[in-house]
Design a protein around this motif. Sequence first.
Motif, PDB file in Angstrom:
ATOM      1  N   VAL A 279      -0.465   1.199  -2.662  1.00  0.00           N
ATOM      2  CA  VAL A 279      -0.608   0.309  -3.803  1.00  0.00           C
ATOM      3  C   VAL A 279      -1.346  -0.945  -3.360  1.00  0.00           C
ATOM      4  CG1 VAL A 279       1.615  -0.838  -3.367  1.00  0.00           C
ATOM      5  CG2 VAL A 279       0.670  -0.828  -5.678  1.00  0.00           C
ATOM      6  N   ILE A 280      -2.125  -1.532  -4.261  1.00  0.00           N
ATOM      7  CA  ILE A 280      -2.726  -2.852  -3.998  1.00  0.00           C
ATOM      8  C   ILE A 280      -1.624  -3.876  -4.209  1.00  0.00           C
ATOM      9  CG2 ILE A 280      -4.494  -4.517  -4.682  1.00  0.00           C
ATOM     10  CD1 ILE A 280      -6.126  -2.144  -5.767  1.00  0.00           C
ATOM     11  N   GLU A 281      -1.175  -4.465  -3.126  1.00  0.00           N
ATOM     12  CA  GLU A 281      -0.014  -5.356  -3.222  1.00  0.00           C
ATOM     13  C   GLU A 281      -0.388  -6.753  -3.687  1.00  0.00           C
ATOM     14  OE1 GLU A 281       3.912  -5.468  -0.704  1.00  0.00           O
ATOM     15  OE2 GLU A 281       2.328  -6.516   0.391  1.00  0.00           O
ATOM     16  N   SER A 282      -1.497  -7.295  -3.172  1.00  0.00           N
ATOM     17  CA  SER A 282      -1.849  -8.661  -3.552  1.00  0.00           C
ATOM     18  C   SER A 282      -3.327  -8.925  -3.323  1.00  0.00           C
ATOM     19  CB  SER A 282      -1.019  -9.684  -2.767  1.00  0.00           C
ATOM     20  OG  SER A 282      -1.326  -9.628  -1.383  1.00  0.00           O
ATOM     21  N   VAL A 283      -3.852  -9.866  -4.112  1.00  0.00           N
ATOM     22  CA  VAL A 283      -5.192 -10.410  -3.930  1.00  0.00           C
ATOM     23  C   VAL A 283      -5.031 -11.920  -3.883  1.00  0.00           C
ATOM     24  CG1 VAL A 283      -7.561 -10.513  -4.771  1.00  0.00           C
ATOM     25  CG2 VAL A 283      -6.162  -8.506  -5.273  1.00  0.00           C
TER      26      VAL A 283
END
Length: 318
Positions: free
Chosen positions: A112-116
């Motif tokens: 999953v893309i956790e943070s930007v």
Amino acid sequence: MPYERLTAYEGQTVSLARAGKDPVNEPMIRHWCEAMGDTHPAYRGPDAVAPPTMLQAWTMGGLSGYPDQSGAYEELSALLDTAGYTSIVATDCEQEYLRPLRPGDTVTCDSVIESVSPRKTTKLGTGHFITTRMDVHAGGVLAGTHRFRVLKYAPAPRPAPRTEPRLAPSEEKQRPRRPRPVVNRDNAGFWDGVAGHRLLIQRCTTCATLRFPWLPGCNGCGSRGWDTVEASGEGTVYSYVVMHHPPFPAFDPPYAVVLVELAEGVRVISNIVGVPYDKVRIGMPVRLEFQRVDEDLELPLFRALVAGESGGADGGQG
């Protein structure tokens, strides 16, 4: 670009219940341990476990990759490209180990893309840090978590070449000195060797295992007995990094720090000379030399045996 367009990707799935291409297996464990020089007995025998740091290895897609990814990560990357953040560099990874993996385990993972991150300014340039989280399961049980972080950035303008004249000998004495090595009873013999222009490697007198850096006991059999062998001085660049930041008064970045694999099989961290920092390559042959860096410190460095495009200009920190 509105930051909200980027944070909209947070929580988006990259892959779900993706199966690793190979089960946990002894040959890969053996190759890993040989490459890392890890001789721990827990990784051998009928009750062997995989080294925890191999967690990501069981999930990697190889050259063919995985065709079942969602495309969310590629969309986010393309969005940053259009905003001018066209360069990328891996910055760090974090792993958490919850249960050991054993030969025969079949691994699946959810990504999953956790943070930007908000826009950040770094030495390399301005951009955004993207963190992905991979949960690795074996037999339906969470075995570990792997977080991988990259920086997508717009490269900072390269500084103009330095044009300051070389310092006169009297001015050179005012340069800040390099940090002093810590010499103690466990490594004093190494520095005695350096003083005599000899690179000495410890050898266990029980199992003959060579070790570097110097240690009070053998990491193979635990014996405290040792003698030394003198390195031939021949080696190759096993790995390297180019240091840009943080600056230190005694050094002039950018410069290369190399991990040299000696002909004897052990690896040594040092500087490289005889080649510009941006021409250093893995596998490059090098040869040991000793260089005095100030009035009372002499260090073992490695000279590249392949000249750079600048005609072999000194690119090290000698």
